[in-house]
Design an enzyme around this catalytic site. Sequence first.
Site, mmCIF file in Angstrom:
data_model
loop_
_atom_site.group_PDB
_atom_site.id
_atom_site.type_symbol
_atom_site.label_atom_id
_atom_site.label_comp_id
_atom_site.label_asym_id
_atom_site.label_seq_id
_atom_site.Cartn_x
_atom_site.Cartn_y
_atom_site.Cartn_z
ATOM 1 N N LYS A 89 0.829 -1.214 0.000
ATOM 2 C CA LYS A 89 0.000 0.000 0.000
ATOM 3 C C LYS A 89 0.867 1.270 0.000
ATOM 4 O O LYS A 89 0.623 2.195 -0.762
ATOM 5 C CB LYS A 89 -0.904 -0.004 1.243
ATOM 6 C CG LYS A 89 -1.974 1.048 1.235
ATOM 7 C CD LYS A 89 -2.737 1.087 2.561
ATOM 8 C CE LYS A 89 -3.430 -0.211 2.866
ATOM 9 N NZ LYS A 89 -4.257 -0.124 4.105
ATOM 10 N N LYS A 101 2.567 -3.747 10.914
ATOM 11 C CA LYS A 101 1.218 -3.770 11.496
ATOM 12 C C LYS A 101 1.315 -4.288 12.921
ATOM 13 O O LYS A 101 2.204 -5.073 13.245
ATOM 14 C CB LYS A 101 0.313 -4.711 10.688
ATOM 15 C CG LYS A 101 -1.154 -4.500 10.909
ATOM 16 C CD LYS A 101 -1.664 -3.366 10.046
ATOM 17 C CE LYS A 101 -3.136 -3.162 10.125
ATOM 18 N NZ LYS A 101 -3.594 -2.285 9.035
ATOM 19 N N THR A 198 -9.284 8.383 4.966
ATOM 20 C CA THR A 198 -9.435 7.086 4.293
ATOM 21 C C THR A 198 -10.684 7.122 3.402
ATOM 22 O O THR A 198 -10.638 6.747 2.221
ATOM 23 C CB THR A 198 -9.521 5.935 5.322
ATOM 24 O OG1 THR A 198 -8.463 6.118 6.274
ATOM 25 C CG2 THR A 198 -9.385 4.593 4.666
ATOM 26 N N GLY A 247 -20.366 -1.450 6.875
ATOM 27 C CA GLY A 247 -19.473 -0.916 7.920
ATOM 28 C C GLY A 247 -19.742 0.565 8.081
ATOM 29 O O GLY A 247 -19.758 1.313 7.100
ATOM 30 N N TYR A 248 -19.998 0.984 9.311
ATOM 31 C CA TYR A 248 -20.292 2.409 9.534
ATOM 32 C C TYR A 248 -19.382 2.977 10.616
ATOM 33 O O TYR A 248 -19.774 3.784 11.440
ATOM 34 C CB TYR A 248 -21.777 2.598 9.876
ATOM 35 C CG TYR A 248 -22.368 3.830 9.232
ATOM 36 C CD1 TYR A 248 -22.320 4.002 7.856
ATOM 37 C CD2 TYR A 248 -22.982 4.826 9.996
ATOM 38 C CE1 TYR A 248 -22.856 5.125 7.250
ATOM 39 C CE2 TYR A 248 -23.528 5.956 9.396
ATOM 40 C CZ TYR A 248 -23.463 6.092 8.026
ATOM 41 O OH TYR A 248 -23.994 7.203 7.413
ATOM 42 N N GLY A 249 -18.133 2.508 10.615
ATOM 43 C CA GLY A 249 -17.108 3.099 11.483
ATOM 44 C C GLY A 249 -16.537 4.314 10.781
ATOM 45 O O GLY A 249 -17.164 4.870 9.860
ATOM 46 N N GLY A 252 -16.254 3.672 6.749
ATOM 47 C CA GLY A 252 -17.531 3.542 6.052
ATOM 48 C C GLY A 252 -18.353 4.825 6.104
ATOM 49 O O GLY A 252 -18.910 5.273 5.095
HETATM 50 N N1 GLU Z 1 -4.717 1.354 9.484
HETATM 51 C C1 GLU Z 1 -4.705 2.111 8.276
HETATM 52 C C2 GLU Z 1 -4.408 1.211 7.082
HETATM 53 O O1 GLU Z 1 -4.598 0.015 7.145
HETATM 54 C C3 GLU Z 1 -3.797 3.326 8.370
HETATM 55 C C4 GLU Z 1 -2.343 3.017 8.565
HETATM 56 C C5 GLU Z 1 -1.493 4.240 8.852
HETATM 57 O O2 GLU Z 1 -1.980 5.349 8.793
HETATM 58 O O3 GLU Z 1 -0.323 4.011 9.142
HETATM 59 O O4 GLU Z 1 -4.068 1.664 6.039
#
Ligand code: GLU
Length: 452
Positions: A89, A101, A198, A247-249, A252
């Site tokens: 990503k 992670k 996001t 999903g409504y977090g 979403g």
């Molecule tokens: N948890 C988010 C992701 O999966 C953000 C990760 C971040 O900002 O480092 O992309």
Amino acid sequence: MDTGKKMLESAQDIIIKTANRLGFREDMVKRLLEPNAIHEVNFSVGNKIYKGFRIQHNNNLGPYKGGIRFHQNVSREEVQALATLMTIKCAVAGLPYGGGKGGVVVEPKGFSESELEGLSRAYVRAIAPFIGQDFDVPAPDVNTNPKIMAWMVDEYVKNVKTQSSNVRSDKKQLNKLRATFTGKPISIGGSLGRTEATGRGGVIVLQSLISKLHNNVIPNSFRDLLSKNQMLKQVQHDKQLTVAVQGYGNVGYYFAKLAYEEGFKIVAVSDSKGAVLVNDGLNPDTTLNCKKEKGTVAGCYCRGSVCDIRFGRTISSESLLELPVDILVPAALENVINETNMKKIQAKIIVEMANGPVTEEAYEYLTEKGVIIVPDVLANSGGVSVSYLEWYQNMRNERWSENEVNEKLKIMMEKAFSAIWEKASGHKRLDLKRAAFEVAIERIVKKWQSHV
Ligand code: GLU
């Protein structure tokens, strides 16, 4: 097979296939599969013992970057899969970051505020030796948020100060230390625009895709497949497109809200307790207020500023995925579109706002059918992109306006989309996931080769 194992297998499988297609040496492919470091920690909060992880997958392009999740299904395999996806990503988004992670095996729903704080601080004490603003930079993920980041960064700063007596405590130095976490509250160095980022990034990518379809900028190689897809006709006739969001977090909700503001019709949304269908289109903000009152979106049939039982009906979360909508947005957890329901999916575009919501089998099946799937590593990269902007501001002791952040995000997302679209255009079918992995792996390996 459990979902973590399956997710890891899928992520590694795509890396192997992509790297082989690109003709990379076997040792390089192996280095992309195995993480650089796996930290498994066991720690206590009161008389309870918890297990947590911080997995550092690859740091070729820069410090490890990625969120921390609190969930009962967290496992080594799941965190490793998610760390691997973060490497891809960050490379897709063009960021100077690698992938990592973290996770804690816990069901945090029902925790009091002080229990949550104790857990967050204890986890950070356990992983503090492995993180840092130039080395590994965590952020929020499933069930974690800016408030939790505030506890974590506070604990981290305390820890650094007790470890080393020569840490200066002026503002600049503090800002740099705080850059170890992103997704913080604004008052302690968080960036404006991070919370929405996001969702906003996902809507920008969706609009970029629709503009290609609208302007008929489609390579001949996949024109045939796409002509099966009624989507093209609809987009080209300027029909209002319908969207269902699972999903409504944070992710979403902001996706739904920003897509609504851009003129999409949001016909269904769900959370972990249920789903609603409002055929004439719902208002995401009124729905959120209703969810806050009731504890769930189920029963919130909200149009304009009014919620009324006559506007819609309650459906199950599973059936939301099978609605005949133009655009389906899984924004909750992994593997929700899989072998058992893939044949019932009717959407023409799927935007993966969660990490790994479509399994490999389902991805293959739907892509062959002409469904366009915008992969997670592109669709939800707006979050980590604004994390980078937050980190950058902290490291340089700057503060940018929300507009400035949003403009930079737009440029970053459009650039990421273009590179992937261009790459996919050279393929025989419209497969944005393969294209994204190719773009990312090429970037990582190129940097590698410049080192050896
Ligand atoms: N948890 C988010 C992701 O999966 C953000 C990760 C971040 O900002 O480092 O992309």
